[in-house]
Every structure is written in structure tokens, then in C-alpha cells.
Design an enzyme around this catalytic site. Sequence first.
Site, PDB file in Angstrom:
ATOM      1  N   GLU A 106       0.812  -1.235  -0.072  1.00 18.02           N
ATOM      2  CA  GLU A 106      -0.104  -0.079  -0.042  1.00 18.02           C
ATOM      3  C   GLU A 106       0.744   1.364   0.029  1.00 18.02           C
ATOM      4  O   GLU A 106       0.446   2.299  -0.590  1.00 18.02           O
ATOM      5  CB  GLU A 106      -1.197  -0.152   1.003  1.00 18.02           C
ATOM      6  CG  GLU A 106      -2.014  -1.120   1.141  1.00 18.02           C
ATOM      7  CD  GLU A 106      -2.611  -1.235  -0.052  1.00 18.02           C
ATOM      8  OE1 GLU A 106      -2.927  -0.159  -0.721  1.00 18.02           O
ATOM      9  OE2 GLU A 106      -3.245  -2.282  -0.398  1.00 18.02           O
ATOM     10  N   HIS A 146       3.190   6.509  -5.378  1.00 20.25           N
ATOM     11  CA  HIS A 146       2.748   6.826  -6.609  1.00 20.25           C
ATOM     12  C   HIS A 146       1.738   7.943  -6.499  1.00 20.25           C
ATOM     13  O   HIS A 146       1.932   8.831  -7.318  1.00 20.25           O
ATOM     14  CB  HIS A 146       1.974   5.537  -7.112  1.00 20.25           C
ATOM     15  CG  HIS A 146       1.915   5.476  -8.692  1.00 20.25           C
ATOM     16  ND1 HIS A 146       1.356   4.596  -9.258  1.00 20.25           N
ATOM     17  CD2 HIS A 146       2.473   6.452  -9.737  1.00 20.25           C
ATOM     18  CE1 HIS A 146       1.478   4.713 -10.522  1.00 20.25           C
ATOM     19  NE2 HIS A 146       1.937   5.958 -10.722  1.00 20.25           N
TER      20      HIS A 146
END
Length: 602
Positions: A391, A397
Site C-alpha cells: 500500500e 505513486h
Amino acid sequence: MTTPLPRAKVKKNQTWNAESVFASSEAFDAEVKSILESLDAIKKYQGHLGESPYTFIEAMNAIDALSQRATKVRVYASMSSAVNTADQVGAAMNSKAMSALAQVGAATAFLDPELLTVGENKLRQWIKDNPRMKLYEHYFNDLFRKQTHVRNAEVEELLGMLRDPFSSTSNTATMLANADFKFKPAHNSKEKKVNLTQSTFDAILNGSDRKARQTAWKNYNDQYLEYKNTLANNLATSIKQNVFNMKVRNFNSSLEATLFNGDVPMEMFHNLLAIFKKNLPLWHRYWKIRRKALGVKTLHPYDVWAPLTTKKHVVPFEKAVDWICEGLAQMGDEYVSVMRKGCLEDRWVDWSPNAGKRQGAFSTRVPKDTHPFILMSYTDDVGSMSTLSHELGHSMHAYYASRAQPMFYYLYPSIVAETASNFNQAMTRAHLLNTKTDKYFQIALLEEAMDNFHRYFFIMPTLARFELETHQRIEKGQALTSDTMIELMADLFSEGFGGEMNLDRERVGITWGTFTTHLYIDYYSFQYAIGISAANAIAKRILDGTPNAAQDHINFLKAGSSKPPMEVYKIAGVDMTSTKPIEDAFSVLEEYIEQLGVLTNK
């Protein structure tokens, strides 16, 4: 197994930083109201986009700002609801947020049809004449690529308005499974009750008590079987919605519609399934090794996650953060420090397995003026550390893309997203396999690797095969019932088990019902397998010392959706138009299976 804490008793440092988004639910309500009042300011641009590049840029900036605000509202509501699905305030906020998003979508739906009317030649000329227009070149490229499938402004507005009611199928499945289902308790080998909830299920399956695993797995799936007809009708409705959208936009199949929209080659989907089916004997071999390592006569589905040794490895949250940061050290000081601060200071992660928490784990995509957030149930073991690492890959990202791109390029496609998450896991795993030489810890790490590959390279391709078949049946006008879906899923798992595992057809067959998120996002599941393939290829470049490989990956994260997905992959140094990364990932899987066989002497 301890009883999960009530949400109100969870320590603050184990909760997400809700107050950094909105100070209160009242502030959230005020922002929703303000967003809806801002819609007219967007609509004033309708019919005027072609007047000049300056008018167009002004409109895009206004839409971008509104989209960021709407996304922030959505994140706050979804997190508030997910950490405690029984909280009616959170559920109400979630409904308000979805309604607001739908209205924003409807208000901005004129954009693409109007730009198509303005015409490609004029827009291309604007790019030549005005440097500020260069930013929108990929946006225009993608728009005109999709031109034959974009409807007029009135139809697009109607489709935008359908977003909210169409989301109800996913919401219904989520609320049913997470808020309404009450599971019968499991029983351990001492005949003591073990509390079974969405947030404790995985921990029980990862436990060494086989009776607890067996009764938890049966009771869990039996609850879904009790509602199999409701779940089946709900999923069939969702598939019909996909087929409706496919027909409205003049595609030949829902698969074509989904992959075309994401600019993903159709052959990638079919290549993955072909390579998966070719490599099923690898999984048959793994089931045999696992059965022998566990010392059981017959392997059952509830044995898939069972520890292969009695040696327990406690990994507290803070230790997991340390190890993940060490594993990602080659990514540079900024990457590591942002990630560490997010976990330990800025409260990115809501990690207590409290009562009422939604099943599974996810990371949010948020605007640059707030943090990415993670929901999970951390249970002080290697598997939880792996989930956290995964995660955090998503979160990094989101962190990089949101700061490098405007909103319309920031919301990168899922096929790219699953690479960032699996990359973090691959790097963390490689570091620990190289530095933690204890035999039993190595086994635990390889078990984590196999859990990850099992999900991405076994479960997800199997779900993809199920999706393809069920969509094709609806496209042909055939019916989908709970029994036909259970039979189809059981047949697919039977092929995957290869006679090496007991097949409880009904309980295995209801697997589709337990995926209350993935199967409601059309053809989402196969993208996980693509993601893990690309992730291992990128990690290998860095671990092999390829020059600039770490920076290539950061540039990949920053790119968002500013280029077609296959070009974004090339930024990271990977060619995903080739089957090689997928085949190489199966080679990695084979290496893990061989190592596990050696370490367990099987």
C-alpha cells in the site's frame, strides 16, 4: 485471537489523519455544498472552448481545481466510512460524496464532445502557436483516439449522471459484506470461540490452528452463500451496466471497451491468460510442497495461508516501517524519508484491526494539498508488513504523481498503479531475503512471496477468466444465476488446483461473491498480474545495478497518465508490449517454489 477494539478506543497514532483533510464532518458538508454551488462557474465555459486557447486553458484550470476538491471530498468520505462501516455518519458522507462526484462529472461532460467539435486541426495549431498548450497534447491525442466512441454533449451528460446510480451495485455489495454480515464465530482446536469479522478473517487463515482456519473459512463463505442470490443478482446487474456502456459507446465487447478506454492492447489480456494456463503445473507443484510441509493428508483451501513452521515472527508496525525503508534505500533519501514520515508522523495509515473496519486494504489517490491514506488491519506479522509495503507503493505513486501532474494526468490507470505497489514488495522482500539468514524467517519470507503471487498470479487471473466468461454470457443475452456462477468458479479453481487440493465446490465457487470491490471494476483483476510482472522487472533493473534505474522508476511514478500506459512503462525501462516480463515473473515464482521446497525439505 483478541476481540477487535471498538473504533472509539483505537489509539490516535493508529488512525488516519482525518483532521488534515477536514476539521470536522460539518466542514466536509460545507465543502460539498460549496462544490455544488461552483458547478455553474464551470458550465459557463460550455459553448466557448473554441474561442481561444486562453479560454480553453482557463476552463481546464477551473475544472482541474474543482476535480481536486471533489476528489478530496471523496477520499474523506470513503475513509470515514471504511474505518467503521457501521458508522451512519460515515455512510451518509459517502453517499453525499458520490452524489457530488456524479454532479461534477455531469457538469464537465461537455468538455470532450465540444473539443471534438472544435476539431483536431484547430487544437493542433493552438499547440504550435502557444507553448502553454503543449501540456494538453497527450490529452488531445487520447481524445481523438477515442473520437468514434464519444457521444454528443447531451448523451455524455446523461452518462455522467448515471455514475452515481451505477455505483450503487458496488456500494450494495460492500455494505452487505462489511456492515450487515455477522459471521458465526470460528472454533479453535481447544473448542474455544474465535471472533470472526472481516478484519480478523485473514489473521485466522494465517494462523497455525487448523480447526480455527477450517471453521473460519467455512463460516465466512457460508455467510456469503446464504445471500448468494442477492449477491449474484447484484453482480449480474453490474456486468449489465458494463455491457450497457459498451453498447452506448459502440464497442464489440465489454473487454474491448474497457481495454480501449485504458489504451491497453487486447492481446495483453489474452496473452496473460494463455501464459497463466501454461504455468498451472507450477501451482500444482506448489500445492504438493505445501501439503507435505504442513504434514496433512489432504490439502484444503483454508490451508493455503497456513504457516509452514511453528516458529512465529512478530513484526510490530514500527519495525515493519524500518525494514520497508531499508528495502527501498536504493530509491534515495527523498523517497524513504517521505514514506517514513508518512507512517510515523503524518498518520497516513489507519492500521488497527478495529471492529467494523472494512475488509482488505487500500491506498487513496488524493490531490497534492493532502496526504495519501492507507486503510488496513495490521496484525504484527510478515504478511501485514508485506501489505503495508504494497500500500505504501500506491501511496508513493500518488505522492509523486499528484505533485508532478495536473489532475487530468494524475489519476493514472490501474494497470500502472499495481506496478508501484508490487515494486515496493519486491524490493522489501529482496532486502530481507539477503539480510535475514535464519532458516525459519526465510521460510516466512517465501511464504509471504507465495501469498503475494498466489493473489496476483493465481486468484486474479482466475477471476479474469471468470469475468470474461460472465461478460460474454450477458453480451449474448444469457442469464447469470448464483448457481451457474458458483459452478463456473468452481470449475476454474478445479483446473488451478490440479487434483492437489480438496475442492469444496460451493464454498470455493462463491469466491466471486467475496470480492466486493474487484469484480465491480470491469476487468480490473487481470491488471494485478500485469502489475506484478512489471514490478519484478523494474526491481530487477535496480537490484542488478542498472544505471539510473531508481530514477527511472521515480520518473515512472511522476508520469501519472501523461503518456499512454505502455509508454509510461518504457520510462521505467520495461517493455510491457512483450510477453517477456510476464514469463519472467513466472520464472521468479518458480524460483520461490524451488527455494521453499529446499528449505522445507519437500
